[in-house]
Design a protein around this motif. Sequence first.
Motif, PDB file in Angstrom:
ATOM      1  N   PHE A   1     -15.457   6.500  -5.487  1.00  0.00           N
ATOM      2  CA  PHE A   1     -15.857   5.952  -6.791  1.00  0.00           C
ATOM      3  C   PHE A   1     -17.186   5.191  -6.672  1.00  0.00           C
ATOM      4  CE2 PHE A   1     -11.043   5.504  -6.827  1.00  0.00           C
ATOM      5  CZ  PHE A   1     -10.846   6.762  -7.372  1.00  0.00           C
ATOM      6  N   GLU A   2     -18.090   5.755  -5.870  1.00  0.00           N
ATOM      7  CA  GLU A   2     -19.441   5.206  -5.682  1.00  0.00           C
ATOM      8  C   GLU A   2     -19.445   3.851  -4.971  1.00  0.00           C
ATOM      9  OE1 GLU A   2     -21.231   5.181  -9.539  1.00  0.00           O
ATOM     10  OE2 GLU A   2     -21.126   7.352  -9.776  1.00  0.00           O
ATOM     11  N   LYS A   3     -18.360   3.516  -4.310  1.00  0.00           N
ATOM     12  CA  LYS A   3     -18.268   2.264  -3.555  1.00  0.00           C
ATOM     13  C   LYS A   3     -17.935   2.561  -2.094  1.00  0.00           C
ATOM     14  CE  LYS A   3     -19.055  -0.974  -6.600  1.00  0.00           C
ATOM     15  NZ  LYS A   3     -18.061  -1.913  -7.110  1.00  0.00           N
ATOM     16  N   THR A   4     -18.452   1.715  -1.197  1.00  0.00           N
ATOM     17  CA  THR A   4     -18.073   1.817   0.205  1.00  0.00           C
ATOM     18  C   THR A   4     -16.653   1.300   0.374  1.00  0.00           C
ATOM     19  OG1 THR A   4     -20.349   1.518   0.945  1.00  0.00           O
ATOM     20  CG2 THR A   4     -18.618   1.105   2.566  1.00  0.00           C
ATOM     21  N   VAL A   5     -15.823   2.133   0.969  1.00  0.00           N
ATOM     22  CA  VAL A   5     -14.405   1.806   1.114  1.00  0.00           C
ATOM     23  C   VAL A   5     -14.023   1.825   2.587  1.00  0.00           C
ATOM     24  CG1 VAL A   5     -12.047   2.578   0.599  1.00  0.00           C
ATOM     25  CG2 VAL A   5     -13.818   2.697  -1.164  1.00  0.00           C
ATOM     26  N   LEU A   6     -13.279   0.825   3.004  1.00  0.00           N
ATOM     27  CA  LEU A   6     -12.731   0.773   4.355  1.00  0.00           C
ATOM     28  C   LEU A   6     -11.323   1.347   4.334  1.00  0.00           C
ATOM     29  CD1 LEU A   6     -13.694  -2.879   5.431  1.00  0.00           C
ATOM     30  CD2 LEU A   6     -15.083  -0.806   5.574  1.00  0.00           C
ATOM     31  N   LEU A   7     -11.080   2.327   5.175  1.00  0.00           N
ATOM     32  CA  LEU A   7      -9.742   2.882   5.363  1.00  0.00           C
ATOM     33  C   LEU A   7      -9.255   2.471   6.749  1.00  0.00           C
ATOM     34  CD1 LEU A   7     -10.229   6.536   4.043  1.00  0.00           C
ATOM     35  CD2 LEU A   7      -9.029   4.683   2.880  1.00  0.00           C
ATOM     36  N   PRO A   8      -8.042   1.931   6.861  1.00  0.00           N
ATOM     37  CA  PRO A   8      -7.532   1.609   8.196  1.00  0.00           C
ATOM     38  C   PRO A   8      -7.517   2.853   9.070  1.00  0.00           C
ATOM     39  CG  PRO A   8      -6.095   0.727   6.483  1.00  0.00           C
ATOM     40  CD  PRO A   8      -7.065   1.638   5.796  1.00  0.00           C
ATOM     41  N   LYS A   9      -7.744   2.673  10.360  1.00  0.00           N
ATOM     42  CA  LYS A   9      -7.570   3.786  11.285  1.00  0.00           C
ATOM     43  C   LYS A   9      -6.137   4.314  11.128  1.00  0.00           C
ATOM     44  CE  LYS A   9     -11.454   3.982  13.758  1.00  0.00           C
ATOM     45  NZ  LYS A   9     -12.249   5.206  13.968  1.00  0.00           N
ATOM     46  N   PRO A  10      -5.924   5.623  11.306  1.00  0.00           N
ATOM     47  CA  PRO A  10      -4.589   6.181  11.072  1.00  0.00           C
ATOM     48  C   PRO A  10      -3.471   5.457  11.810  1.00  0.00           C
ATOM     49  CG  PRO A  10      -6.175   7.951  11.304  1.00  0.00           C
ATOM     50  CD  PRO A  10      -6.915   6.681  11.607  1.00  0.00           C
ATOM     51  N   HIS A  11      -3.721   5.046  13.062  1.00  0.00           N
ATOM     52  CA  HIS A  11      -2.635   4.397  13.811  1.00  0.00           C
ATOM     53  C   HIS A  11      -2.304   3.021  13.248  1.00  0.00           C
ATOM     54  CE1 HIS A  11      -6.121   2.605  15.830  1.00  0.00           C
ATOM     55  NE2 HIS A  11      -5.321   1.683  16.340  1.00  0.00           N
ATOM     56  N   VAL A  12      -3.281   2.341  12.651  1.00  0.00           N
ATOM     57  CA  VAL A  12      -3.025   1.030  12.042  1.00  0.00           C
ATOM     58  C   VAL A  12      -2.202   1.201  10.769  1.00  0.00           C
ATOM     59  CG1 VAL A  12      -4.049  -1.045  11.065  1.00  0.00           C
ATOM     60  CG2 VAL A  12      -5.146   0.080  13.020  1.00  0.00           C
ATOM     61  N   LEU A  13      -2.589   2.156   9.926  1.00  0.00           N
ATOM     62  CA  LEU A  13      -1.829   2.407   8.706  1.00  0.00           C
ATOM     63  C   LEU A  13      -0.430   2.913   9.045  1.00  0.00           C
ATOM     64  CD1 LEU A  13      -1.933   2.338   5.636  1.00  0.00           C
ATOM     65  CD2 LEU A  13      -2.841   4.669   5.654  1.00  0.00           C
ATOM     66  N   LEU A  14      -0.319   3.729  10.081  1.00  0.00           N
ATOM     67  CA  LEU A  14       0.991   4.220  10.523  1.00  0.00           C
ATOM     68  C   LEU A  14       1.877   3.051  10.957  1.00  0.00           C
ATOM     69  CD1 LEU A  14       2.918   6.527  11.242  1.00  0.00           C
ATOM     70  CD2 LEU A  14       1.684   6.793  13.416  1.00  0.00           C
ATOM     71  N   ALA A  15       1.313   2.104  11.685  1.00  0.00           N
ATOM     72  CA  ALA A  15       2.084   0.928  12.103  1.00  0.00           C
ATOM     73  C   ALA A  15       2.550   0.127  10.897  1.00  0.00           C
ATOM     74  CB  ALA A  15       1.238   0.056  13.028  1.00  0.00           C
ATOM     75  N   MET A  16       1.688   0.006   9.895  1.00  0.00           N
ATOM     76  CA  MET A  16       2.081  -0.696   8.665  1.00  0.00           C
ATOM     77  C   MET A  16       3.252   0.010   8.002  1.00  0.00           C
ATOM     78  SD  MET A  16      -1.616  -1.594   6.934  1.00  0.00           S
ATOM     79  CE  MET A  16      -2.856  -2.606   7.753  1.00  0.00           C
ATOM     80  N   LYS A  17       3.183   1.331   7.939  1.00  0.00           N
ATOM     81  CA  LYS A  17       4.256   2.108   7.309  1.00  0.00           C
ATOM     82  C   LYS A  17       5.560   1.999   8.103  1.00  0.00           C
ATOM     83  CE  LYS A  17       2.148   4.001   3.749  1.00  0.00           C
ATOM     84  NZ  LYS A  17       2.674   3.938   2.364  1.00  0.00           N
ATOM     85  N   LEU A  18       5.469   2.012   9.421  1.00  0.00           N
ATOM     86  CA  LEU A  18       6.671   1.877  10.248  1.00  0.00           C
ATOM     87  C   LEU A  18       7.297   0.496  10.082  1.00  0.00           C
ATOM     88  CD1 LEU A  18       5.373   3.657  13.463  1.00  0.00           C
ATOM     89  CD2 LEU A  18       7.336   4.401  12.097  1.00  0.00           C
ATOM     90  N   ASN A  19       6.469  -0.502   9.834  1.00  0.00           N
ATOM     91  CA  ASN A  19       6.991  -1.851   9.596  1.00  0.00           C
ATOM     92  C   ASN A  19       7.655  -1.974   8.231  1.00  0.00           C
ATOM     93  OD1 ASN A  19       6.270  -3.018  12.047  1.00  0.00           O
ATOM     94  ND2 ASN A  19       4.269  -3.712  11.320  1.00  0.00           N
ATOM     95  N   SER A  20       7.059  -1.330   7.233  1.00  0.00           N
ATOM     96  CA  SER A  20       7.545  -1.527   5.860  1.00  0.00           C
ATOM     97  C   SER A  20       8.763  -0.685   5.523  1.00  0.00           C
ATOM     98  CB  SER A  20       6.416  -1.245   4.855  1.00  0.00           C
ATOM     99  OG  SER A  20       6.026   0.114   4.881  1.00  0.00           O
ATOM    100  N   ALA A  21       8.860   0.515   6.069  1.00  0.00           N
ATOM    101  CA  ALA A  21       9.932   1.442   5.676  1.00  0.00           C
ATOM    102  C   ALA A  21      11.339   0.833   5.787  1.00  0.00           C
ATOM    103  CB  ALA A  21       9.831   2.734   6.482  1.00  0.00           C
TER     104      ALA A  21
END
Length: 262
Positions: free
Chosen positions: A165-185
């Motif tokens: 959307f014309e903005k610079t966006v930071l995406l977590p590295k896949p392993h960081v987002l995966l760790a977040m998902k494993l924590n939240s599930a």
Amino acid sequence: MLYEPNEIKTSEKQLEKIFKQLPGPICLLGGWATYHIVNKNFEKANGRKYIGSRDIDIGFHIDKEWTEKQLKKSKFVTAIKTIENMGFRYISFRLAKDFDLDTGTELTPEESTRLPLYQIFQLYADPIVDYIHPKIKELLGFVPIDEPLLSLVFQDKMHTKTILFEKTVLLPKPHVLLAMKLNSAPKRDKENKRIKDIADIYALLWYCDITLQQLKKQLFSIHPEEQARKTIQSITKEDIEKASIAIGISAQEISRVLAELK
């Protein structure tokens, strides 16, 4: 069906509107972050897009050494005020806005009272922080959602940059987002969120841009292997069947990939 197509469409439109109002770079989390990490490879393999998200999760850095004045001027507090000014209202520690499910039209609180609940889509925009500042409740009147792993995104630079959307966006590295998902599930109190987490765990394992072995090595450097194993073992056959329906991937295939973490 996990989400109605109009829910995802409305969420994405609001995501764009919010991002255009906020100064970059902006950290995207949750289901929309998963979508933007895996969609290219998922679509190439399956001929259709990966599932989007109902909620909007945005990450912010909070420095524990900030004064109250610095906290007031932070991107986090500024973002909350911006989202409020867009018509979102507080529901506990979250920001929400109602929409007509069929048309995607924004609803005022008064309009919402005149519609049956099944016709209302309540969209949540959640600003999430890496640290709970001791002055934050006094300043905001509530304690926001916190995600300690966000510190890896901001302080350890475990992110990639993209333009959205014309903005610079930071995406977590896949392993960081995966760790977040494993924590939240395991903590989810709503079934649809748990099923979405399971689908996202599968998608991150199988459709990100690094090999599964590399991903596992990176994951276990920040997330205990035994904890990941317990999370995967807690996922039932019924859970996997529902995730299968949600993303159109066979239950056997999802089970095979998740088993890599057992």
